[in-house]
Design a protein around this motif. Structure first.
Motif, PDB file in Angstrom:
ATOM      1  N   GLU A  36       0.829  -1.210   0.000  1.00 35.25           N
ATOM      2  CA  GLU A  36       0.000   0.000   0.000  1.00 35.25           C
ATOM      3  C   GLU A  36       0.863   1.259   0.000  1.00 35.25           C
ATOM      4  O   GLU A  36       0.541   2.244  -0.664  1.00 35.25           O
ATOM      5  N   THR A  37       1.953   1.234   0.735  1.00 33.44           N
ATOM      6  CA  THR A  37       2.846   2.389   0.778  1.00 33.44           C
ATOM      7  C   THR A  37       3.502   2.610  -0.572  1.00 33.44           C
ATOM      8  O   THR A  37       3.639   3.759  -1.023  1.00 33.44           O
ATOM      9  N   LYS A  38       3.902   1.538  -1.234  1.00 33.82           N
ATOM     10  CA  LYS A  38       4.487   1.680  -2.573  1.00 33.82           C
ATOM     11  C   LYS A  38       3.477   2.296  -3.535  1.00 33.82           C
ATOM     12  O   LYS A  38       3.833   3.137  -4.371  1.00 33.82           O
ATOM     13  N   ALA A  39       2.221   1.895  -3.427  1.00 37.42           N
ATOM     14  CA  ALA A  39       1.175   2.484  -4.275  1.00 37.42           C
ATOM     15  C   ALA A  39       0.992   3.964  -3.943  1.00 37.42           C
ATOM     16  O   ALA A  39       0.822   4.797  -4.843  1.00 37.42           O
ATOM     17  N   ALA A  40       1.036   4.295  -2.650  1.00 33.42           N
ATOM     18  CA  ALA A  40       0.908   5.695  -2.240  1.00 33.42           C
ATOM     19  C   ALA A  40       2.081   6.522  -2.765  1.00 33.42           C
ATOM     20  O   ALA A  40       1.902   7.666  -3.210  1.00 33.42           O
ATOM     21  N   ILE A  41       3.273   5.953  -2.745  1.00 35.68           N
ATOM     22  CA  ILE A  41       4.452   6.652  -3.259  1.00 35.68           C
ATOM     23  C   ILE A  41       4.286   6.922  -4.751  1.00 35.68           C
ATOM     24  O   ILE A  41       4.596   8.013  -5.232  1.00 35.68           O
ATOM     25  N   ALA A  42       3.768   5.949  -5.480  1.00 36.24           N
ATOM     26  CA  ALA A  42       3.539   6.142  -6.916  1.00 36.24           C
ATOM     27  C   ALA A  42       2.520   7.263  -7.145  1.00 36.24           C
ATOM     28  O   ALA A  42       2.694   8.092  -8.050  1.00 36.24           O
ATOM     29  N   THR A  43       1.490   7.309  -6.323  1.00 32.51           N
ATOM     30  CA  THR A  43       0.483   8.358  -6.438  1.00 32.51           C
ATOM     31  C   THR A  43       1.083   9.728  -6.151  1.00 32.51           C
ATOM     32  O   THR A  43       0.803  10.708  -6.857  1.00 32.51           O
ATOM     33  N   ILE A  44       1.917   9.804  -5.130  1.00 33.24           N
ATOM     34  CA  ILE A  44       2.572  11.071  -4.792  1.00 33.24           C
ATOM     35  C   ILE A  44       3.478  11.516  -5.937  1.00 33.24           C
ATOM     36  O   ILE A  44       3.505  12.692  -6.303  1.00 33.24           O
ATOM     37  N   ARG A  45       4.208  10.581  -6.508  1.00 31.87           N
ATOM     38  CA  ARG A  45       5.096  10.918  -7.640  1.00 31.87           C
ATOM     39  C   ARG A  45       4.292  11.426  -8.829  1.00 31.87           C
ATOM     40  O   ARG A  45       4.703  12.357  -9.514  1.00 31.87           O
ATOM     41  N   ASP A  46       3.147  10.791  -9.090  1.00 35.50           N
ATOM     42  CA  ASP A  46       2.286  11.248 -10.186  1.00 35.50           C
ATOM     43  C   ASP A  46       1.776  12.669  -9.920  1.00 35.50           C
ATOM     44  O   ASP A  46       1.762  13.506 -10.822  1.00 35.50           O
ATOM     45  N   ALA A  47       1.364  12.919  -8.689  1.00 37.70           N
ATOM     46  CA  ALA A  47       0.879  14.256  -8.332  1.00 37.70           C
ATOM     47  C   ALA A  47       2.001  15.284  -8.438  1.00 37.70           C
ATOM     48  O   ALA A  47       1.777  16.420  -8.900  1.00 37.70           O
ATOM     49  N   LEU A  48       3.194  14.904  -8.049  1.00 36.73           N
ATOM     50  CA  LEU A  48       4.347  15.806  -8.153  1.00 36.73           C
ATOM     51  C   LEU A  48       4.643  16.118  -9.616  1.00 36.73           C
ATOM     52  O   LEU A  48       4.903  17.271  -9.970  1.00 36.73           O
ATOM     53  N   ALA A  49       4.577  15.130 -10.472  1.00 36.11           N
ATOM     54  CA  ALA A  49       4.803  15.353 -11.904  1.00 36.11           C
ATOM     55  C   ALA A  49       3.734  16.289 -12.477  1.00 36.11           C
ATOM     56  O   ALA A  49       4.042  17.175 -13.287  1.00 36.11           O
ATOM     57  N   ALA A  50       2.485  16.105 -12.051  1.00 34.04           N
ATOM     58  CA  ALA A  50       1.404  16.986 -12.518  1.00 34.04           C
ATOM     59  C   ALA A  50       1.640  18.420 -12.049  1.00 34.04           C
ATOM     60  O   ALA A  50       1.431  19.378 -12.808  1.00 34.04           O
ATOM     61  N   THR A  51       2.088  18.572 -10.809  1.00 33.01           N
ATOM     62  CA  THR A  51       2.393  19.903 -10.285  1.00 33.01           C
ATOM     63  C   THR A  51       3.529  20.540 -11.070  1.00 33.01           C
ATOM     64  O   THR A  51       3.469  21.737 -11.397  1.00 33.01           O
ATOM     65  N   ASP A  52       4.544  19.759 -11.390  1.00 36.57           N
ATOM     66  CA  ASP A  52       5.665  20.276 -12.185  1.00 36.57           C
ATOM     67  C   ASP A  52       5.191  20.758 -13.552  1.00 36.57           C
ATOM     68  O   ASP A  52       5.602  21.829 -14.022  1.00 36.57           O
ATOM     69  N   ARG A  53       4.316  19.973 -14.193  1.00 31.28           N
ATOM     70  CA  ARG A  53       3.789  20.374 -15.498  1.00 31.28           C
ATOM     71  C   ARG A  53       2.966  21.659 -15.380  1.00 31.28           C
ATOM     72  O   ARG A  53       3.096  22.576 -16.201  1.00 31.28           O
ATOM     73  N   GLU A  54       2.140  21.733 -14.371  1.00 31.51           N
ATOM     74  CA  GLU A  54       1.312  22.914 -14.150  1.00 31.51           C
ATOM     75  C   GLU A  54       2.175  24.133 -13.843  1.00 31.51           C
ATOM     76  O   GLU A  54       1.885  25.243 -14.307  1.00 31.51           O
ATOM     77  N   LEU A  55       3.238  23.935 -13.102  1.00 27.42           N
ATOM     78  CA  LEU A  55       4.146  25.026 -12.759  1.00 27.42           C
ATOM     79  C   LEU A  55       4.845  25.567 -14.008  1.00 27.42           C
ATOM     80  O   LEU A  55       5.000  26.784 -14.163  1.00 27.42           O
ATOM     81  N   ILE A  56       5.238  24.692 -14.909  1.00 30.97           N
ATOM     82  CA  ILE A  56       5.871  25.124 -16.158  1.00 30.97           C
ATOM     83  C   ILE A  56       4.906  26.008 -16.954  1.00 30.97           C
ATOM     84  O   ILE A  56       5.281  27.074 -17.449  1.00 30.97           O
ATOM     85  N   VAL A  57       3.669  25.557 -17.065  1.00 30.84           N
ATOM     86  CA  VAL A  57       2.656  26.329 -17.808  1.00 30.84           C
ATOM     87  C   VAL A  57       2.421  27.683 -17.149  1.00 30.84           C
ATOM     88  O   VAL A  57       2.379  28.726 -17.821  1.00 30.84           O
ATOM     89  N   GLU A  58       2.294  27.679 -15.830  1.00 26.99           N
ATOM     90  CA  GLU A  58       1.997  28.930 -15.120  1.00 26.99           C
ATOM     91  C   GLU A  58       3.166  29.902 -15.190  1.00 26.99           C
ATOM     92  O   GLU A  58       2.969  31.117 -15.308  1.00 26.99           O
ATOM     93  N   ARG A  59       4.386  29.396 -15.119  1.00 29.60           N
ATOM     94  CA  ARG A  59       5.562  30.272 -15.271  1.00 29.60           C
ATOM     95  C   ARG A  59       5.598  30.902 -16.660  1.00 29.60           C
ATOM     96  O   ARG A  59       5.975  32.066 -16.815  1.00 29.60           O
ATOM     97  N   GLN A  60       5.203  30.129 -17.663  1.00 27.59           N
ATOM     98  CA  GLN A  60       5.163  30.676 -19.032  1.00 27.59           C
ATOM     99  C   GLN A  60       4.099  31.763 -19.130  1.00 27.59           C
ATOM    100  O   GLN A  60       4.318  32.805 -19.750  1.00 27.59           O
ATOM    101  N   ARG A  61       2.940  31.526 -18.530  1.00 26.95           N
ATOM    102  CA  ARG A  61       1.879  32.544 -18.536  1.00 26.95           C
ATOM    103  C   ARG A  61       2.345  33.820 -17.833  1.00 26.95           C
ATOM    104  O   ARG A  61       2.043  34.929 -18.277  1.00 26.95           O
ATOM    105  N   LEU A  62       3.061  33.656 -16.725  1.00 23.42           N
ATOM    106  CA  LEU A  62       3.604  34.815 -16.005  1.00 23.42           C
ATOM    107  C   LEU A  62       4.586  35.575 -16.889  1.00 23.42           C
ATOM    108  O   LEU A  62       4.518  36.807 -16.988  1.00 23.42           O
ATOM    109  N   ALA A  63       5.475  34.845 -17.535  1.00 27.96           N
ATOM    110  CA  ALA A  63       6.458  35.496 -18.420  1.00 27.96           C
ATOM    111  C   ALA A  63       5.752  36.219 -19.565  1.00 27.96           C
ATOM    112  O   ALA A  63       6.144  37.350 -19.931  1.00 27.96           O
TER     113      ALA A  63
END
Length: 175
Positions: A36-63
């Motif tokens: 279960e913890t390994k599955a939770a870690i995978a979920t956290i990694r997926d959420a982190l990747a989504a946040t990174d993608r969203e951050l890239i887009v938002e930084r571009q919008r700011l620029a």
């Protein structure tokens, strides 16, 4: 299940283990918590990747908003410059929020990975028949694994001896 829920479950397993004294029976429960913890870690990694993608887009919008504001000021278009300033503030706030969110997700990932390491150690001890509070008998992992195998062999040998003694007792009574 959340990381806190998994941690609470493993803590309960370890408390039961200390109370009952049978570490091998807890190994299956610990293994389930590890999965279960390994599955939770995978979920956290997926959420982190989504946040990174969203951050890239938002930084571009700011620029883009900052660039539009500079261009509007250069041509003295005050209305467009004011609107660009509003968008710069909004995108800047969103970038700040996403950066904080990313830091929290990294902390959560680190925490979950540490919990998995602890559970792995508890699982190894439970499989070897050691109490959860016992430290590994050797610092070297290979030596520790060898000692675990030896403990398992001794345990099996003891079971065979007990079965043999029981058979002798039963045969002795039948005479």
């Amino acid at each position: 299940m959340s990381i806190e829920g998994i941690r609470a479950r493993i803590d309960q397993l370890l408390a039961d283990l200390n109370r009952l004294g049978n570490s091998r029976s807890a190994a299956a429960g610990i293994f389930d918590a590890m999965v279960e913890t390994k599955a939770a870690i995978a979920t956290i990694r997926d959420a982190l990747a989504a946040t990174d993608r969203e951050l890239i887009v938002e930084r571009q919008r700011l620029a883009d908003a900052e660039r539009r504001g500079r261009l509007a000021e250069e041509i003295q278009d005050t209305e467009t410059a004011e609107l660009a300033g509003i968008w710069v503030a909004k995108h800047g706030e969103r970038v700040d929020l996403l950066e904080r969110k990313r830091v929290v997700q990294l902390d959560e990932l680190s925490y979950a990975e540490r919990q998995l390491e602890e559970m792995t150690e508890h699982y190894r001890k439970a499989r070897a028949g050691l109490p959860p509070s016992a430290s590994p008998p050797a610092a070297d992992a290979a030596e520790y694994d060898q000692l675990q195998r030896q403990a398992e062999r001794e345990h099996r040998a003891n079971l065979v001896e007990q079965q043999l003694a029981e058979l002798k007792r039963k045969l002795g009574k039948q005479d």
